[in-house]
Scaffold this motif. Structure first.
Motif, PDB file in Angstrom:
ATOM      1  N   GLY A  61      45.035  -4.132  -4.413  1.00  0.00           N
ATOM      2  CA  GLY A  61      44.015  -4.574  -3.511  1.00  0.00           C
ATOM      3  C   GLY A  61      42.694  -5.362  -4.348  1.00  0.00           C
ATOM      4  N   ASN A  62      42.615  -5.170  -5.459  1.00  0.00           N
ATOM      5  CA  ASN A  62      41.612  -5.593  -6.052  1.00  0.00           C
ATOM      6  C   ASN A  62      41.940  -5.809  -7.605  1.00  0.00           C
ATOM      7  OD1 ASN A  62      40.877  -3.159  -7.362  1.00  0.00           O
ATOM      8  ND2 ASN A  62      39.780  -2.664  -5.732  1.00  0.00           N
ATOM      9  N   VAL A  63      41.039  -6.351  -8.463  1.00  0.00           N
ATOM     10  CA  VAL A  63      41.075  -6.529  -9.987  1.00  0.00           C
ATOM     11  C   VAL A  63      39.599  -6.266 -10.455  1.00  0.00           C
ATOM     12  CG1 VAL A  63      40.658  -8.957  -9.838  1.00  0.00           C
ATOM     13  CG2 VAL A  63      41.979  -8.034 -11.753  1.00  0.00           C
ATOM     14  N   ARG A  64      39.894  -5.648 -11.761  1.00  0.00           N
ATOM     15  CA  ARG A  64      38.558  -5.367 -12.184  1.00  0.00           C
ATOM     16  C   ARG A  64      38.536  -6.226 -13.690  1.00  0.00           C
ATOM     17  NH1 ARG A  64      35.319  -0.697 -12.000  1.00  0.00           N
ATOM     18  NH2 ARG A  64      36.907   0.286 -10.697  1.00  0.00           N
ATOM     19  N   ALA A  65      37.414  -6.722 -14.060  1.00  0.00           N
ATOM     20  CA  ALA A  65      37.303  -7.457 -15.181  1.00  0.00           C
ATOM     21  C   ALA A  65      36.111  -6.705 -16.067  1.00  0.00           C
ATOM     22  CB  ALA A  65      36.790  -8.918 -14.970  1.00  0.00           C
ATOM     23  N   LEU A  66      36.568  -6.020 -17.126  1.00  0.00           N
ATOM     24  CA  LEU A  66      35.602  -5.286 -17.822  1.00  0.00           C
ATOM     25  C   LEU A  66      35.244  -6.364 -19.239  1.00  0.00           C
ATOM     26  CD1 LEU A  66      38.236  -3.136 -17.019  1.00  0.00           C
ATOM     27  CD2 LEU A  66      36.405  -1.757 -17.988  1.00  0.00           C
ATOM     28  N   PHE A  67      34.009  -6.494 -19.188  1.00  0.00           N
ATOM     29  CA  PHE A  67      33.307  -7.386 -19.919  1.00  0.00           C
ATOM     30  C   PHE A  67      32.592  -6.615 -21.182  1.00  0.00           C
ATOM     31  CE2 PHE A  67      33.268  -9.929 -16.223  1.00  0.00           C
ATOM     32  CZ  PHE A  67      33.770 -11.347 -16.721  1.00  0.00           C
ATOM     33  N   THR A  68      32.906  -7.232 -22.454  1.00  0.00           N
ATOM     34  CA  THR A  68      32.138  -6.742 -23.653  1.00  0.00           C
ATOM     35  C   THR A  68      31.504  -7.857 -24.416  1.00  0.00           C
ATOM     36  OG1 THR A  68      33.875  -4.912 -23.781  1.00  0.00           O
ATOM     37  CG2 THR A  68      32.432  -5.508 -25.642  1.00  0.00           C
ATOM     38  N   GLY A  69      30.097  -7.289 -24.997  1.00  0.00           N
ATOM     39  CA  GLY A  69      29.295  -8.446 -25.802  1.00  0.00           C
ATOM     40  C   GLY A  69      28.349  -9.003 -25.029  1.00  0.00           C
ATOM     41  N   ARG A  70      28.110 -10.435 -25.430  1.00  0.00           N
ATOM     42  CA  ARG A  70      27.276 -11.127 -24.798  1.00  0.00           C
ATOM     43  C   ARG A  70      27.891 -12.131 -23.707  1.00  0.00           C
ATOM     44  NH1 ARG A  70      22.533 -11.818 -27.907  1.00  0.00           N
ATOM     45  NH2 ARG A  70      22.271 -13.999 -27.105  1.00  0.00           N
ATOM     46  N   LEU A  71      27.324 -12.358 -22.693  1.00  0.00           N
ATOM     47  CA  LEU A  71      27.470 -13.413 -21.798  1.00  0.00           C
ATOM     48  C   LEU A  71      26.485 -14.445 -21.909  1.00  0.00           C
ATOM     49  CD1 LEU A  71      28.678 -11.337 -18.722  1.00  0.00           C
ATOM     50  CD2 LEU A  71      29.923 -12.021 -20.707  1.00  0.00           C
ATOM     51  N   ASP A  72      26.800 -15.541 -22.524  1.00  0.00           N
ATOM     52  CA  ASP A  72      25.584 -16.536 -23.036  1.00  0.00           C
ATOM     53  C   ASP A  72      26.251 -17.741 -22.858  1.00  0.00           C
ATOM     54  OD1 ASP A  72      27.390 -16.529 -25.235  1.00  0.00           O
ATOM     55  OD2 ASP A  72      25.804 -15.786 -26.458  1.00  0.00           O
TER      56      ASP A  72
ATOM     57  N   ASP B  37      42.752 -18.075  -8.148  1.00  0.00           N
ATOM     58  CA  ASP B  37      44.015 -19.001  -7.639  1.00  0.00           C
ATOM     59  C   ASP B  37      45.186 -18.253  -7.800  1.00  0.00           C
ATOM     60  OD1 ASP B  37      42.627 -21.105  -8.042  1.00  0.00           O
ATOM     61  OD2 ASP B  37      43.034 -21.583 -10.350  1.00  0.00           O
ATOM     62  N   GLU B  38      45.153 -16.830  -8.299  1.00  0.00           N
ATOM     63  CA  GLU B  38      46.365 -15.968  -8.172  1.00  0.00           C
ATOM     64  C   GLU B  38      46.174 -15.300  -6.598  1.00  0.00           C
ATOM     65  OE1 GLU B  38      46.369 -12.870 -11.026  1.00  0.00           O
ATOM     66  OE2 GLU B  38      46.347 -14.235 -12.801  1.00  0.00           O
ATOM     67  N   GLY B  39      45.238 -15.521  -5.971  1.00  0.00           N
ATOM     68  CA  GLY B  39      44.973 -15.175  -4.567  1.00  0.00           C
ATOM     69  C   GLY B  39      44.207 -13.671  -4.523  1.00  0.00           C
ATOM     70  N   LYS B  40      43.581 -13.498  -5.744  1.00  0.00           N
ATOM     71  CA  LYS B  40      42.618 -11.923  -5.765  1.00  0.00           C
ATOM     72  C   LYS B  40      41.266 -12.416  -4.966  1.00  0.00           C
ATOM     73  CE  LYS B  40      45.355  -9.955  -8.372  1.00  0.00           C
ATOM     74  NZ  LYS B  40      46.330  -9.083  -7.632  1.00  0.00           N
ATOM     75  N   ARG B  41      40.925 -11.607  -4.100  1.00  0.00           N
ATOM     76  CA  ARG B  41      39.950 -11.718  -3.157  1.00  0.00           C
ATOM     77  C   ARG B  41      38.531 -10.841  -3.381  1.00  0.00           C
ATOM     78  NH1 ARG B  41      41.817 -15.986  -3.669  1.00  0.00           N
ATOM     79  NH2 ARG B  41      42.823 -17.137  -2.104  1.00  0.00           N
ATOM     80  N   VAL B  42      38.938  -9.884  -4.100  1.00  0.00           N
ATOM     81  CA  VAL B  42      38.068  -8.701  -4.330  1.00  0.00           C
ATOM     82  C   VAL B  42      38.108  -8.601  -6.053  1.00  0.00           C
ATOM     83  CG1 VAL B  42      37.360  -6.259  -4.045  1.00  0.00           C
ATOM     84  CG2 VAL B  42      38.126  -7.692  -2.070  1.00  0.00           C
ATOM     85  N   ILE B  43      36.964  -8.785  -6.680  1.00  0.00           N
ATOM     86  CA  ILE B  43      36.830  -8.863  -7.933  1.00  0.00           C
ATOM     87  C   ILE B  43      35.682  -7.950  -8.466  1.00  0.00           C
ATOM     88  CG2 ILE B  43      36.759  -9.830 -10.172  1.00  0.00           C
ATOM     89  CD1 ILE B  43      38.165 -12.515  -8.693  1.00  0.00           C
ATOM     90  N   ILE B  44      35.958  -7.026  -9.182  1.00  0.00           N
ATOM     91  CA  ILE B  44      34.929  -6.070  -9.735  1.00  0.00           C
ATOM     92  C   ILE B  44      34.693  -6.559 -11.122  1.00  0.00           C
ATOM     93  CG2 ILE B  44      34.427  -3.747 -10.381  1.00  0.00           C
ATOM     94  CD1 ILE B  44      36.496  -2.871  -7.988  1.00  0.00           C
ATOM     95  N   ALA B  45      33.544  -6.687 -11.298  1.00  0.00           N
ATOM     96  CA  ALA B  45      33.124  -7.205 -12.596  1.00  0.00           C
ATOM     97  C   ALA B  45      32.023  -5.933 -13.267  1.00  0.00           C
ATOM     98  CB  ALA B  45      32.093  -8.373 -12.372  1.00  0.00           C
TER      99      ALA B  45
END
Length: 79
Positions: free
Chosen positions: A14-25, A41-49
């Protein structure tokens, strides 16, 4: 020494988690946006950052998240 930007995608039911590391610049903001756009585009509607391991977010990084939030709202999604 500059921290390396990376993102790991974990898919749950039902959802996807994006785990970020480092600098978001300015250098990584385009990659952030492309990552989310491909998930949408894959159809994901709940994305956890998950920003636990992010050391810095610039205005360009914030702008990428705002852009994605607007795209998700159109399809009744959320970040």
């Amino acid at each position: 020494m500059k921290e390396e930007y990376k993102v790991e995608i974990r898919r749950d039911v039902g959802n996807v988690r994006a785990l970020f590391t480092g600098r978001l610049d300015a250098m990584s903001a385009e990659n952030v946006q492309k990552t989310f756009e491909s998930l949408i585009d894959e159809g994901k509607r709940v994305i956890i950052a998950d920003l636990t391991n992010v050391s810095y977010i610039s205005s360009a990084g914030i702008r990428a998240f705002l852009f994605i939030q607007k795209k998700l709202r159109v399809v009744s999604g959320e970040i």
